[in-house]
Design an enzyme around this catalytic site. Structure first.
Site, short mmCIF file in Angstrom:
data_model
loop_
_atom_site.label_atom_id
_atom_site.label_comp_id
_atom_site.label_asym_id
_atom_site.label_seq_id
_atom_site.Cartn_x
_atom_site.Cartn_y
_atom_site.Cartn_z
N LYS A 34 45.82 17.67 67.59
CA LYS A 34 45.66 19.00 67.33
C LYS A 34 45.95 19.68 66.34
CE LYS A 34 44.59 20.15 71.95
NZ LYS A 34 42.86 20.70 71.76
N TYR A 37 50.82 11.96 74.81
CA TYR A 37 49.78 13.19 74.38
C TYR A 37 49.16 12.08 73.62
CZ TYR A 37 47.92 16.71 73.55
OH TYR A 37 46.63 18.00 73.33
N1 LIG Z 1 45.32 21.27 80.25
C1 LIG Z 1 46.28 21.67 79.61
O1 LIG Z 1 47.82 21.55 79.78
C2 LIG Z 1 46.36 21.96 78.19
C3 LIG Z 1 47.61 22.18 77.27
C4 LIG Z 1 47.18 22.47 76.32
C5 LIG Z 1 45.82 22.96 75.60
N2 LIG Z 1 45.06 22.49 75.96
C6 LIG Z 1 43.23 22.33 75.38
O2 LIG Z 1 42.75 23.64 76.22
C7 LIG Z 1 41.34 23.15 76.20
C8 LIG Z 1 40.27 23.06 77.41
O3 LIG Z 1 41.02 21.94 78.34
P1 LIG Z 1 41.01 22.08 79.23
O4 LIG Z 1 43.11 22.11 80.09
O5 LIG Z 1 40.83 23.74 80.21
O6 LIG Z 1 40.72 20.83 80.54
P2 LIG Z 1 38.72 21.49 81.13
O7 LIG Z 1 38.31 19.89 81.76
O8 LIG Z 1 38.66 22.27 81.98
O9 LIG Z 1 38.07 21.41 79.78
C9 LIG Z 1 37.60 20.27 78.29
C10 LIG Z 1 36.07 21.37 78.31
O10 LIG Z 1 35.68 20.10 77.18
C11 LIG Z 1 34.54 19.91 77.74
N3 LIG Z 1 33.53 19.47 76.88
C12 LIG Z 1 34.21 17.64 76.78
N4 LIG Z 1 33.53 17.83 76.11
C13 LIG Z 1 32.86 17.83 76.06
C14 LIG Z 1 31.38 17.88 74.75
N5 LIG Z 1 30.98 16.16 74.30
N6 LIG Z 1 30.24 18.36 74.45
C15 LIG Z 1 30.58 19.89 75.26
N7 LIG Z 1 32.24 20.32 75.80
C16 LIG Z 1 33.17 19.57 75.91
C17 LIG Z 1 34.07 19.52 78.52
O11 LIG Z 1 32.76 19.85 79.56
C18 LIG Z 1 35.36 20.92 79.36
O12 LIG Z 1 34.73 21.92 79.75
C19 LIG Z 1 41.27 21.84 75.09
O13 LIG Z 1 41.17 21.68 74.16
C20 LIG Z 1 42.17 21.19 75.42
O14 LIG Z 1 42.75 20.34 74.98
C21 LIG Z 1 45.06 21.70 77.17
#
Ligand SMILES: NC(=O)c1ccc[n+]([C@@H]2O[C@H](COP(=O)([O-])OP(=O)(O)OC[C@H]3O[C@@H](n4cnc5c(N)ncnc54)[C@H](O)[C@@H]3O)[C@@H](O)[C@H]2O)c1
Length: 254
Positions: free
Chosen positions: A162, A155
């Site tokens: 985070k 990570y």
């Molecule tokens: N997938 C996991 O296992 C997980 C677990 C815990 C937390 N998260 C968090 O959840 C959130 C969403 O991620 P996800 O897993 O749904 O993936 P995802 O790739 O579907 O979503 C990430 C989003 O961030 C956007 N993004 C990136 N750079 C950007 C920018 N410059 N301007 C505007 N938007 C931007 C992307 O367009 C995308 O829509 C993130 O904060 C991620 O860290 C994910």
């Protein structure tokens, strides 16, 4: 079922139908909320637009946080169309791959600052822009992960980012609470999304989560969405500032 009827919310971070933000958008809509949805750029729009239509989004707006003024434009448009806003979902994270896939010890200044800017500071800025649109209170959400507090293999740099996001959540909750604005960090278990594909050995993380979590199953985007949407309802009116785990209980196990 209609606990969010009459409420209006901004959903950022939908890239496709695997996105956590999509699970949230569906749940907000199912509870009766009206939504504004953002997409990253024209390339992303073709994937996001049909989803926005599925949740009858009233507004579909571009948002690339690297484009100066675009975040402000989103809030200006919402102010012009709606005047007020009840909730905001920040589900955005980004880190340059070379920095994300190396040791924290070695990460570059630019890589670290970029990850902080897009994944953390933008949430603080969204709170700043949302505040005047929430005179009667509201709810702000961001997405975090367990790697903020424990060292999770691979990570890497996103751990400190985070951790800053969760701390910002507490400070924003304290500052905005007197106005009835609640702030939550949601901490889902690992989910196979585009953002997750940047994390080396992600499959191992999924296996481990499934084995170790008391619930013995992985979470999906609807689990995250439904719990998040509930937090936007009046039923959760005395809750703020926490990091809420939606991880099948993984975080309680040694
Ligand atoms: N997938 C996991 O296992 C997980 C677990 C815990 C937390 N998260 C968090 O959840 C959130 C969403 O991620 P996800 O897993 O749904 O993936 P995802 O790739 O579907 O979503 C990430 C989003 O961030 C956007 N993004 C990136 N750079 C950007 C920018 N410059 N301007 C505007 N938007 C931007 C992307 O367009 C995308 O829509 C993130 O904060 C991620 O860290 C994910």
């Amino acid at each position: 079922m209609n606990a969010l009827a009459g409420k209006r919310g901004l959903v950022t971070g939908i890239a496709n139908d695997n996105s956590i933000a999509w699970g949230c958008a569906k749940a907000f809509r199912a509870m009766g909320a009206e939504l504004a949805v953002t997409y990253l750029n024209d390339k992303a729009r073709v994937h996001v637009e049909p989803l926005a239509r599925q949740v009858d989004a009233a507004l579909l707006l571009p948002l690339d946080l690297n484009q100066p003024g675009q975040l402000e434009a989103v809030f200006e448009r919402i102010a012009a169309e709606w005047g007020e806003l009840d909730f905001v979902l920040h589900a955005i994270a980004y880190a340059p791959l070379a920095d994300l896939q190396g040791r924290v010890t070695d990460c570059s200044r630019q890589g670290f600052l970029t990850a902080m800017d897009i994944s953390c500071w933008s949430f603080i800025r969204m709170a700043h822009l949302a505040e005047p649109l929430m005179p009667g209170g509201g709810t702000l959400f961001c997405m975090s992960y367990y790697g903020s507090e424990m060292v999770v293999e691979n990570y890497n740099m996103m751990g400190p980012v985070k951790a800053a996001l969760e701390s910002a959540t507490r400070y924003l909750a304290a500052e905005l609470g007197p106005q009835g604005i609640r702030v939550h960090a949601i901490s889902p278990g690992p989910l196979k999304t585009r953002a997750a594909s940047g994390i080396s050995g992600f499959e191992q993380l999924l296996y481990k989560a499934q084995d170790k979590a008391p619930i013995r199953s992985l979470v999906d985007i609807d689990d995250v969405g439904e719990a998040t949407a509930w937090l936007a309802t009046d039923a959760a009116r005395r809750m703020t500032g926490q990091t809420l785990y939606i991880d099948g209980g993984y975080h309680i196990i040694d």
